[in-house]
Write a protein that holds these residues in place. Structure first.
Motif, PDB file in Angstrom:
ATOM      1  N   ILE A 141     111.571 189.603  59.730  1.00 50.53           N
ATOM      2  CA  ILE A 141     111.029 188.278  59.827  1.00 50.53           C
ATOM      3  C   ILE A 141     109.424 188.216  60.170  1.00 50.53           C
ATOM      4  O   ILE A 141     108.602 187.597  59.390  1.00 50.53           O
ATOM      5  N   LYS A 142     108.941 188.980  61.035  1.00 51.33           N
ATOM      6  CA  LYS A 142     107.561 189.241  61.449  1.00 51.33           C
ATOM      7  C   LYS A 142     106.742 189.865  60.126  1.00 51.33           C
ATOM      8  O   LYS A 142     105.704 189.279  60.078  1.00 51.33           O
ATOM      9  N   ALA A 143     107.202 190.713  59.554  1.00 49.90           N
ATOM     10  CA  ALA A 143     106.561 191.295  58.297  1.00 49.90           C
ATOM     11  C   ALA A 143     106.443 190.045  57.251  1.00 49.90           C
ATOM     12  O   ALA A 143     105.491 189.806  56.704  1.00 49.90           O
ATOM     13  N   GLN A 144     107.579 189.128  57.037  1.00 50.52           N
ATOM     14  CA  GLN A 144     107.578 188.315  55.990  1.00 50.52           C
ATOM     15  C   GLN A 144     106.377 187.044  56.643  1.00 50.52           C
ATOM     16  O   GLN A 144     105.830 186.513  55.604  1.00 50.52           O
ATOM     17  N   LEU A 145     106.396 186.951  57.836  1.00 51.16           N
ATOM     18  CA  LEU A 145     105.456 185.812  58.613  1.00 51.16           C
ATOM     19  C   LEU A 145     104.063 186.361  58.239  1.00 51.16           C
ATOM     20  O   LEU A 145     103.469 185.467  57.928  1.00 51.16           O
ATOM     21  N   GLU A 146     103.809 187.337  58.418  1.00 48.03           N
ATOM     22  CA  GLU A 146     102.607 188.210  58.397  1.00 48.03           C
ATOM     23  C   GLU A 146     102.142 188.037  56.900  1.00 48.03           C
ATOM     24  O   GLU A 146     101.009 187.562  56.465  1.00 48.03           O
ATOM     25  N   ASP A 147     102.873 188.411  55.934  1.00 44.83           N
ATOM     26  CA  ASP A 147     102.784 188.164  54.483  1.00 44.83           C
ATOM     27  C   ASP A 147     102.154 186.907  54.007  1.00 44.83           C
ATOM     28  O   ASP A 147     101.323 186.498  53.263  1.00 44.83           O
ATOM     29  N   LEU A 148     103.192 185.913  54.710  1.00 51.85           N
ATOM     30  CA  LEU A 148     102.749 184.455  54.371  1.00 51.85           C
ATOM     31  C   LEU A 148     101.578 183.969  54.979  1.00 51.85           C
ATOM     32  O   LEU A 148     100.806 183.274  54.027  1.00 51.85           O
ATOM     33  N   LYS A 149     101.265 184.581  55.987  1.00 57.52           N
ATOM     34  CA  LYS A 149      99.865 184.215  56.504  1.00 57.52           C
ATOM     35  C   LYS A 149      98.599 184.703  55.789  1.00 57.52           C
ATOM     36  O   LYS A 149      97.806 183.922  55.608  1.00 57.52           O
ATOM     37  N   GLN A 150      98.862 186.003  55.250  1.00 55.96           N
ATOM     38  CA  GLN A 150      97.615 186.281  54.474  1.00 55.96           C
ATOM     39  C   GLN A 150      97.591 185.771  52.980  1.00 55.96           C
ATOM     40  O   GLN A 150      96.497 185.795  52.178  1.00 55.96           O
ATOM     41  N   ASN A 151      98.671 185.356  52.661  1.00 57.02           N
ATOM     42  CA  ASN A 151      98.846 184.810  51.122  1.00 57.02           C
ATOM     43  C   ASN A 151      99.063 183.178  51.024  1.00 57.02           C
ATOM     44  O   ASN A 151      99.020 182.886  49.912  1.00 57.02           O
ATOM     45  N   PHE A 152      98.909 182.650  52.011  1.00 62.39           N
ATOM     46  CA  PHE A 152      99.285 181.300  52.134  1.00 62.39           C
ATOM     47  C   PHE A 152      97.809 180.724  51.472  1.00 62.39           C
ATOM     48  O   PHE A 152      96.929 180.655  52.249  1.00 62.39           O
ATOM     49  N   GLN A 153      97.945 179.672  50.593  1.00 61.86           N
ATOM     50  CA  GLN A 153      97.084 178.856  50.192  1.00 61.86           C
ATOM     51  C   GLN A 153      97.459 177.443  50.447  1.00 61.86           C
ATOM     52  O   GLN A 153      98.237 177.037  49.543  1.00 61.86           O
ATOM     53  N   PRO A 154      96.829 176.598  51.379  1.00 64.56           N
ATOM     54  CA  PRO A 154      97.401 175.395  51.499  1.00 64.56           C
ATOM     55  C   PRO A 154      96.885 174.317  50.219  1.00 64.56           C
ATOM     56  O   PRO A 154      95.832 174.421  49.668  1.00 64.56           O
ATOM     57  N   LYS A 155      97.892 173.485  50.112  1.00 66.40           N
ATOM     58  CA  LYS A 155      97.440 172.578  49.175  1.00 66.40           C
ATOM     59  C   LYS A 155      96.315 171.716  49.441  1.00 66.40           C
ATOM     60  O   LYS A 155      96.243 171.172  50.586  1.00 66.40           O
ATOM     61  N   GLU A 156      95.265 171.292  48.619  1.00 62.31           N
ATOM     62  CA  GLU A 156      94.348 170.460  48.803  1.00 62.31           C
ATOM     63  C   GLU A 156      94.856 168.911  48.638  1.00 62.31           C
ATOM     64  O   GLU A 156      95.615 168.705  47.432  1.00 62.31           O
ATOM     65  N   PRO A 157      94.426 168.134  49.355  1.00 62.87           N
ATOM     66  CA  PRO A 157      94.921 166.746  49.102  1.00 62.87           C
ATOM     67  C   PRO A 157      94.290 166.143  47.866  1.00 62.87           C
ATOM     68  O   PRO A 157      93.164 166.482  47.560  1.00 62.87           O
ATOM     69  N   ASP A 158      95.051 165.439  47.118  1.00 58.86           N
ATOM     70  CA  ASP A 158      94.498 164.897  45.994  1.00 58.86           C
ATOM     71  C   ASP A 158      93.716 163.757  46.144  1.00 58.86           C
ATOM     72  O   ASP A 158      93.980 162.868  47.056  1.00 58.86           O
ATOM     73  N   GLU A 159      92.368 163.827  45.459  1.00 59.89           N
ATOM     74  CA  GLU A 159      91.493 162.806  45.732  1.00 59.89           C
ATOM     75  C   GLU A 159      91.469 161.693  44.626  1.00 59.89           C
ATOM     76  O   GLU A 159      91.934 161.992  43.258  1.00 59.89           O
ATOM     77  N   PHE A 160      91.527 160.392  44.802  1.00 59.32           N
ATOM     78  CA  PHE A 160      91.731 159.586  43.897  1.00 59.32           C
ATOM     79  C   PHE A 160      90.183 158.750  43.571  1.00 59.32           C
ATOM     80  O   PHE A 160      89.409 158.466  44.346  1.00 59.32           O
ATOM     81  N   MET A 161      89.978 158.459  42.240  1.00 62.77           N
ATOM     82  CA  MET A 161      88.666 158.131  41.781  1.00 62.77           C
ATOM     83  C   MET A 161      88.719 156.793  41.196  1.00 62.77           C
ATOM     84  O   MET A 161      89.937 156.435  40.553  1.00 62.77           O
ATOM     85  N   SER A 162      87.871 155.833  41.597  1.00 64.20           N
ATOM     86  CA  SER A 162      87.818 154.530  40.736  1.00 64.20           C
ATOM     87  C   SER A 162      87.404 154.790  39.233  1.00 64.20           C
ATOM     88  O   SER A 162      87.312 155.948  38.792  1.00 64.20           O
ATOM     89  N   ARG A 163      87.787 153.676  38.322  1.00 62.39           N
ATOM     90  CA  ARG A 163      87.432 153.721  37.155  1.00 62.39           C
ATOM     91  C   ARG A 163      86.082 154.141  36.844  1.00 62.39           C
ATOM     92  O   ARG A 163      85.695 155.081  35.876  1.00 62.39           O
ATOM     93  N   LYS A 164      85.093 153.801  37.544  1.00 58.72           N
ATOM     94  CA  LYS A 164      83.660 154.033  37.390  1.00 58.72           C
ATOM     95  C   LYS A 164      83.290 155.455  37.751  1.00 58.72           C
ATOM     96  O   LYS A 164      82.560 156.031  36.845  1.00 58.72           O
ATOM     97  N   GLU A 165      84.015 155.882  38.801  1.00 58.58           N
ATOM     98  CA  GLU A 165      83.844 157.463  39.129  1.00 58.58           C
ATOM     99  C   GLU A 165      84.455 158.194  37.982  1.00 58.58           C
ATOM    100  O   GLU A 165      83.829 159.440  37.957  1.00 58.58           O
ATOM    101  N   THR A 166      85.466 158.001  37.647  1.00 59.67           N
ATOM    102  CA  THR A 166      86.224 158.756  36.540  1.00 59.67           C
ATOM    103  C   THR A 166      85.297 158.689  35.257  1.00 59.67           C
ATOM    104  O   THR A 166      85.133 159.760  34.848  1.00 59.67           O
ATOM    105  N   ALA A 167      84.813 157.736  34.936  1.00 58.55           N
ATOM    106  CA  ALA A 167      84.050 157.520  33.678  1.00 58.55           C
ATOM    107  C   ALA A 167      82.490 158.263  34.035  1.00 58.55           C
ATOM    108  O   ALA A 167      82.248 159.162  33.000  1.00 58.55           O
ATOM    109  N   ASP A 168      82.062 158.163  35.156  1.00 56.92           N
ATOM    110  CA  ASP A 168      80.971 158.985  35.200  1.00 56.92           C
ATOM    111  C   ASP A 168      81.109 160.625  35.481  1.00 56.92           C
ATOM    112  O   ASP A 168      80.416 161.349  34.700  1.00 56.92           O
ATOM    113  N   LEU A 169      82.227 160.987  35.981  1.00 58.54           N
ATOM    114  CA  LEU A 169      82.589 162.492  35.879  1.00 58.54           C
ATOM    115  C   LEU A 169      82.779 163.015  34.433  1.00 58.54           C
ATOM    116  O   LEU A 169      82.300 163.997  34.356  1.00 58.54           O
TER     117      LEU A 169
END
Length: 92
Positions: free
Chosen positions: A22-50
């Motif tokens: 279990i410790k080996a699995q947790l250590e592997d998870l710690k090294q390879n874990f990439q947290p999800k970035e929260p999704d950003e929502f843009m307005s119509r104007k911001e989207t059109a500008d992008l």
């Protein structure tokens, strides 16, 4: 289901073996874990500008199903993640 018998293993030795795995699995998870970035929502104007398009073109893309709008009350938003995925997938 497979049956495993532990004949010459003490409960303490078995618990230690499980702990090590279990410790080996947790250590592997710690090294390879990439947290999800929260999704950003843009307005119509911001989207059109992008996208460097007009609001009219953005509206056409919504009607054609190219971009998926999210409505909250009388406001329209777009997921930045979905917009960028759409751009990258449209080139394939």
């Amino acid at each position: 289901m497979e049956t495993i018998q532990f004949i010459s293993t003490s409960p303490t030795a078995l618990a230690n073996l499980i702990d090590e795995k279990i410790k080996a699995q947790l250590e592997d998870l710690k090294q390879n874990f990439q947290p999800k970035e929260p999704d950003e929502f843009m307005s119509r104007k911001e989207t059109a500008d992008l996208l460097k398009i007009s609001l009219t073109a953005l509206h056409d893309w919504m009607n054609k199903g190219i971009l998926k709008p999210y409505k909250m009350g009388n406001k329209t938003y777009f997921s930045r993640k979905q917009v960028t995925e759409t751009l990258f997938n449209s080139n394939k």
